[in-house]
Scaffold this motif. Structure first.
Motif, PDB file in Angstrom:
ATOM      1  N   GLU A 150       0.800  -1.222   0.000  1.00  0.00           N
ATOM      2  CA  GLU A 150       0.000   0.000   0.000  1.00  0.00           C
ATOM      3  C   GLU A 150       0.837   1.278   0.000  1.00  0.00           C
ATOM      4  OE1 GLU A 150      -4.200   0.124   1.702  1.00  0.00           O
ATOM      5  OE2 GLU A 150      -3.060  -0.924   3.241  1.00  0.00           O
ATOM      6  N   ILE A 151       2.102   1.174   0.294  1.00  0.00           N
ATOM      7  CA  ILE A 151       2.945   2.369   0.298  1.00  0.00           C
ATOM      8  C   ILE A 151       3.377   2.640  -1.142  1.00  0.00           C
ATOM      9  CG2 ILE A 151       5.011   3.465   1.218  1.00  0.00           C
ATOM     10  CD1 ILE A 151       4.768   1.804   3.688  1.00  0.00           C
ATOM     11  N   GLU A 152       2.551   3.392  -1.839  1.00  0.00           N
ATOM     12  CA  GLU A 152       2.766   3.772  -3.239  1.00  0.00           C
ATOM     13  C   GLU A 152       2.586   5.283  -3.337  1.00  0.00           C
ATOM     14  OE1 GLU A 152       3.126   2.216  -6.527  1.00  0.00           O
ATOM     15  OE2 GLU A 152       4.108   0.687  -5.305  1.00  0.00           O
ATOM     16  N   GLY A 153       3.657   5.976  -3.679  1.00  0.00           N
ATOM     17  CA  GLY A 153       3.585   7.426  -3.763  1.00  0.00           C
ATOM     18  C   GLY A 153       4.934   8.029  -3.467  1.00  0.00           C
ATOM     19  N   ALA A 154       4.938   9.229  -2.887  1.00  0.00           N
ATOM     20  CA  ALA A 154       6.199   9.925  -2.636  1.00  0.00           C
ATOM     21  C   ALA A 154       6.183  10.587  -1.267  1.00  0.00           C
ATOM     22  CB  ALA A 154       6.464  10.962  -3.713  1.00  0.00           C
ATOM     23  N   PHE A 155       7.312  10.484  -0.583  1.00  0.00           N
ATOM     24  CA  PHE A 155       7.571  11.184   0.664  1.00  0.00           C
ATOM     25  C   PHE A 155       8.462  12.367   0.324  1.00  0.00           C
ATOM     26  CE2 PHE A 155      10.260  10.905   4.800  1.00  0.00           C
ATOM     27  CZ  PHE A 155       9.592  11.997   5.337  1.00  0.00           C
ATOM     28  N   PHE A 156       7.879  13.579   0.385  1.00  0.00           N
ATOM     29  CA  PHE A 156       8.614  14.804   0.075  1.00  0.00           C
ATOM     30  C   PHE A 156       9.169  15.400   1.356  1.00  0.00           C
ATOM     31  CE2 PHE A 156       5.488  14.504  -3.395  1.00  0.00           C
ATOM     32  CZ  PHE A 156       6.343  14.560  -4.491  1.00  0.00           C
ATOM     33  N   ARG A 157      10.403  15.911   1.280  1.00  0.00           N
ATOM     34  CA  ARG A 157      11.077  16.487   2.442  1.00  0.00           C
ATOM     35  C   ARG A 157      11.624  17.872   2.101  1.00  0.00           C
ATOM     36  NH1 ARG A 157      15.859  13.823   3.995  1.00  0.00           N
ATOM     37  NH2 ARG A 157      15.419  13.963   6.226  1.00  0.00           N
ATOM     38  N   ALA A 158      11.459  18.803   3.028  1.00  0.00           N
ATOM     39  CA  ALA A 158      12.067  20.132   2.917  1.00  0.00           C
ATOM     40  C   ALA A 158      13.423  20.090   3.610  1.00  0.00           C
ATOM     41  CB  ALA A 158      11.176  21.189   3.546  1.00  0.00           C
ATOM     42  N   VAL A 159      14.480  20.376   2.859  1.00  0.00           N
ATOM     43  CA  VAL A 159      15.845  20.236   3.365  1.00  0.00           C
ATOM     44  C   VAL A 159      16.610  21.546   3.126  1.00  0.00           C
ATOM     45  CG1 VAL A 159      17.979  18.901   3.230  1.00  0.00           C
ATOM     46  CG2 VAL A 159      15.782  17.769   2.805  1.00  0.00           C
ATOM     47  N   PRO A 160      16.791  22.386   4.136  1.00  0.00           N
ATOM     48  CA  PRO A 160      17.632  23.566   3.943  1.00  0.00           C
ATOM     49  C   PRO A 160      19.093  23.157   3.733  1.00  0.00           C
ATOM     50  CG  PRO A 160      16.270  23.743   5.924  1.00  0.00           C
ATOM     51  CD  PRO A 160      16.216  22.316   5.480  1.00  0.00           C
ATOM     52  N   ASP A 161      19.724  23.708   2.716  1.00  0.00           N
ATOM     53  CA  ASP A 161      21.126  23.379   2.434  1.00  0.00           C
ATOM     54  C   ASP A 161      21.768  24.554   1.703  1.00  0.00           C
ATOM     55  OD1 ASP A 161      23.559  22.145   2.090  1.00  0.00           O
ATOM     56  OD2 ASP A 161      22.751  20.336   1.164  1.00  0.00           O
ATOM     57  N   ASN A 162      22.796  25.107   2.290  1.00  0.00           N
ATOM     58  CA  ASN A 162      23.439  26.292   1.721  1.00  0.00           C
ATOM     59  C   ASN A 162      24.093  26.001   0.384  1.00  0.00           C
ATOM     60  OD1 ASN A 162      23.790  26.095   4.818  1.00  0.00           O
ATOM     61  ND2 ASN A 162      23.821  28.302   4.407  1.00  0.00           N
ATOM     62  N   ALA A 163      23.707  26.755  -0.640  1.00  0.00           N
ATOM     63  CA  ALA A 163      24.397  26.649  -1.921  1.00  0.00           C
ATOM     64  C   ALA A 163      25.736  27.389  -1.895  1.00  0.00           C
ATOM     65  CB  ALA A 163      23.522  27.213  -3.043  1.00  0.00           C
ATOM     66  N   HIS A 164      25.858  28.376  -0.993  1.00  0.00           N
ATOM     67  CA  HIS A 164      27.089  29.167  -0.887  1.00  0.00           C
ATOM     68  C   HIS A 164      27.403  29.426   0.584  1.00  0.00           C
ATOM     69  CE1 HIS A 164      25.195  30.237  -4.767  1.00  0.00           C
ATOM     70  NE2 HIS A 164      26.433  30.175  -5.210  1.00  0.00           N
ATOM     71  N   ALA A 165      28.678  29.677   0.865  1.00  0.00           N
ATOM     72  CA  ALA A 165      29.057  30.082   2.211  1.00  0.00           C
ATOM     73  C   ALA A 165      28.342  31.387   2.559  1.00  0.00           C
ATOM     74  CB  ALA A 165      30.569  30.263   2.302  1.00  0.00           C
ATOM     75  N   PRO A 166      27.930  31.548   3.820  1.00  0.00           N
ATOM     76  CA  PRO A 166      27.134  32.722   4.178  1.00  0.00           C
ATOM     77  C   PRO A 166      27.976  33.993   4.243  1.00  0.00           C
ATOM     78  CG  PRO A 166      27.650  31.466   6.136  1.00  0.00           C
ATOM     79  CD  PRO A 166      28.164  30.651   4.972  1.00  0.00           C
ATOM     80  N   MET A 167      27.289  35.119   4.301  1.00  0.00           N
ATOM     81  CA  MET A 167      27.971  36.405   4.405  1.00  0.00           C
ATOM     82  C   MET A 167      28.496  36.663   5.810  1.00  0.00           C
ATOM     83  SD  MET A 167      25.443  38.835   2.100  1.00  0.00           S
ATOM     84  CE  MET A 167      26.388  40.337   2.416  1.00  0.00           C
ATOM     85  N   PHE A 168      27.858  36.027   6.828  1.00  0.00           N
ATOM     86  CA  PHE A 168      28.193  36.323   8.215  1.00  0.00           C
ATOM     87  C   PHE A 168      28.500  35.044   8.986  1.00  0.00           C
ATOM     88  CE2 PHE A 168      25.536  39.834   6.761  1.00  0.00           C
ATOM     89  CZ  PHE A 168      26.287  40.941   7.161  1.00  0.00           C
ATOM     90  N   GLU A 169      29.468  35.148   9.900  1.00  0.00           N
ATOM     91  CA  GLU A 169      29.914  34.022  10.701  1.00  0.00           C
ATOM     92  C   GLU A 169      28.795  33.445  11.564  1.00  0.00           C
ATOM     93  OE1 GLU A 169      32.734  31.346  12.542  1.00  0.00           O
ATOM     94  OE2 GLU A 169      33.086  32.715  10.870  1.00  0.00           O
ATOM     95  N   ASP A 170      27.892  34.320  12.036  1.00  0.00           N
ATOM     96  CA  ASP A 170      26.845  33.881  12.966  1.00  0.00           C
ATOM     97  C   ASP A 170      25.553  33.500  12.247  1.00  0.00           C
ATOM     98  OD1 ASP A 170      26.144  36.420  12.188  1.00  0.00           O
ATOM     99  OD2 ASP A 170      25.690  37.171  14.196  1.00  0.00           O
ATOM    100  N   ASP A 171      25.631  33.086  10.996  1.00  0.00           N
ATOM    101  CA  ASP A 171      24.442  32.653  10.274  1.00  0.00           C
ATOM    102  C   ASP A 171      23.867  31.397  10.929  1.00  0.00           C
ATOM    103  OD1 ASP A 171      22.539  32.965   8.347  1.00  0.00           O
ATOM    104  OD2 ASP A 171      23.733  32.203   6.694  1.00  0.00           O
ATOM    105  N   ILE A 172      22.618  31.087  10.573  1.00  0.00           N
ATOM    106  CA  ILE A 172      21.919  29.982  11.220  1.00  0.00           C
ATOM    107  C   ILE A 172      21.390  28.995  10.175  1.00  0.00           C
ATOM    108  CG2 ILE A 172      21.288  31.400  13.206  1.00  0.00           C
ATOM    109  CD1 ILE A 172      18.446  31.551  12.001  1.00  0.00           C
ATOM    110  N   ALA A 173      21.064  27.792  10.635  1.00  0.00           N
ATOM    111  CA  ALA A 173      20.623  26.724   9.725  1.00  0.00           C
ATOM    112  C   ALA A 173      19.333  27.075   9.008  1.00  0.00           C
ATOM    113  CB  ALA A 173      20.461  25.419  10.506  1.00  0.00           C
ATOM    114  N   LEU A 174      18.468  27.852   9.651  1.00  0.00           N
ATOM    115  CA  LEU A 174      17.191  28.210   9.027  1.00  0.00           C
ATOM    116  C   LEU A 174      17.371  29.166   7.855  1.00  0.00           C
ATOM    117  CD1 LEU A 174      14.962  28.731  12.204  1.00  0.00           C
ATOM    118  CD2 LEU A 174      15.093  26.713  10.738  1.00  0.00           C
TER     119      LEU A 174
END
Length: 494
Positions: free
Chosen positions: A35-59
């Protein structure tokens, strides 16, 4: 910056992976129910580039949409960036252009006026369409078959709110989607927009009202009678933001509120009920009507769970010191001056999951993540608050019965998705990603393997009945959603 900071927001399961890929026929241990037929979608934050500030956060990381697709017992995996305006601007520049979390005054001048949302929090399925959402902007539509970005979604130009919640609620019986946006009129506005989309995806109502202070309102709930906004004192201040400071700061001495109105009514019918001082909640499990009573079940803590929000408010407490519980707030709507009655339901935790059919109605069980009190060693580093949960709880709120599934030592577990069963009396299954250290606990926090576990929803204590091994270290998920094969096949975008 030319490199990623080595802070809690960029190590462990928050280690930037920055890879778009697709992998077919993942290794499966055990048997996947037919019965498990379909898709499990996930939202995954992932930095494409290094941030501008040292104190950046995962969100503050770029949104990625991932999918585990189940077909006749086989499982494929794919992940792609959500091509927001922000992502495309930085992709062209090959470096970060957007600054601190939800602070446009820290951006490079070249991107002034560019949509800042990362669309990195929740996959939402409604009326044949898949959206990636984050509450600081409108959602982005995603092709559910290819994960390509279709574009921003504004209900064919009808939506006036500049923002759309990461947690809309869908009534499974009517097919309607109930949603809201806070800061709906722009940065630091005290406007909340309340919207309803019908089962076909048309916007049929949008009403605006004011909140008592500019709070982060991550989630809300509906019942068959009411729409309800629990509001907690993590607040924004435009002068602080303009000075380059944090968007959010928790105010420990400020009261919380409940805003409640008939779900098909007018905002003029809104009632405001004062709640406890200083408390916080990011996710509600459910709410339902019980005669004149309204029950609201929420993951409540005595202060805000995010350290960067505490510190901005001058609150310096270790994560381990935060107290909380799965809590029920009950309101008697027959009274002229209704008050909140509070009682605990279960241990502290977060990221709750409810069967879709129970949304806004009486329910007999739910699932959420917590910390295993018998776990050996420290938790796996990563996730939005810096430490991952290591236990899955099933709770029956009516009688308090609690069962638990623990994960291996040093491992972490992500929010589950619920897959219903058509078999009478069968509670369905849960899908949850478990990140397992490749070495001994306490070793290299970035060296782990991610598995998707299939668990009997009403027998979590028995552990997984199947494991899908990715052979990859996946970055931490925020939220996820299950979409059945029938719904995928009927999608509006192909």
């Amino acid at each position: 910056m030319n490199a990623f900071p080595q802070t809690i927001h960029f190590i462990g399961t928050n280690t930037p992976r920055r890879v778009e890929m697709s992998v077919r026929n993942l290794a499966v241990e055990g048997e996947i129910p037919a019965e498990i037929e379909g898709a499990f979608f996930r939202a995954v934050p992932d930095n494409a580039h290094a941030p501008m500030f040292e104190d950046d956060i995962a969100l503050n990381a770029d949104g990625m949409i991932a999918a585990f697709t189940f077909t006749d017992g086989a499982v494929d995996f794919a992940i792609r960036y959500v091509e927001t305006e922000r992502y495309l601007a930085e992709k062209k520049a090959r470096h970060a252009l957007f600054g601190k979390y939800r602070n446009p005054f820290t951006d490079d001048p070249s991107v002034k006026g560019v949509d800042r949302t990362l669309a990195n929090t929740t996959p939402v399925w409604h009326a044949g369409r898949l959206f990636m959402t984050k509450e600081d902007g409108r959602g982005y539509e995603i092709n559910p078959h290819t994960l390509e970005t279709v574009g921003k979604w504004d209900y064919y130009g009808a939506l006036k709110s500049e923002t759309f919640t990461a947690h809309p609620r869908v009534d499974s019986e009517t097919g309607e989607l109930f949603f809201f946006g806070y800061e709906a009129g722009g940065l630091c506005s005290d406007d909340i927009a309340y919207g309803i989309a019908d089962k076909d995806g048309n916007l049929v109502s949008e009403q605006w009202f004011k909140q008592p202070y500019i709070a982060t309102i991550h989630d809300f709930v509906i019942t068959e009678k009411y729409a309800i906004w629990p509001i907690f004192p993590t607040t924004a201040d435009l002068d602080r933001i303009k000075a380059g400071g944090a968007h959010w700061a928790h105010q420990q001495d400020l009261e919380s509120w409940i805003a409640i109105m008939p779900r098909y009514g007018k905002v003029e019918d809104m009632q405001w009920i004062k709640g406890p001082v200083g408390v916080s909640c990011f996710h509600e499990v459910n709410a339902y009507d019980d005669g004149d009573l309204v029950h609201i079940d929420l993951c409540l803590t005595d202060t805000v769970a995010f350290s960067f929000m505490r510190e901005a408010g001058g609150i310096h407490r270790d994560q381990q010191s935060i107290q909380g519980a799965l809590t029920r707030w009950t309101i008697d709507m027959s009274k002229a001056d209704p008050q909140i009655e509070e009682r605990p339901l279960g241990p502290p935790g977060d990221l709750p999951r409810l069967a879709d059919a129970d949304q806004g109605r009486p329910y007999n069980r739910a699932w959420y993540l917590s910390m295993n009190p018998e776990a050996q060693g420290p938790p796996m580093l990563g996730g939005p608050v810096g430490a991952n949960f290591n236990a899955l709880l099933r709770i029956e709120p009516g009688n308090g019965r609690l069962t638990m599934m623990a994960v291996p030592p040093g491992a972490g577990i992500s929010e589950p998705a619920h897959v219903p069963s058509s078999q009478e009396g069968h509670g369905g299954w849960l899908l949850t990603v478990v990140d397992i250290p490749n070495g001994p606990p306490g070793g290299n926090p970035a060296d782990y393997s991610s598995e998707l576990w299939v668990v009997e929803a009403d027998a979590v204590e028995n552990g997984p009945i199947a494991k899908i091994r990715t052979g990859l270290a996946l970055r931490s998920q925020v939220h996820g959603a299950w979409v059945s094969r029938a719904r995928l096949d009927a999608s509006k975008v192909r």
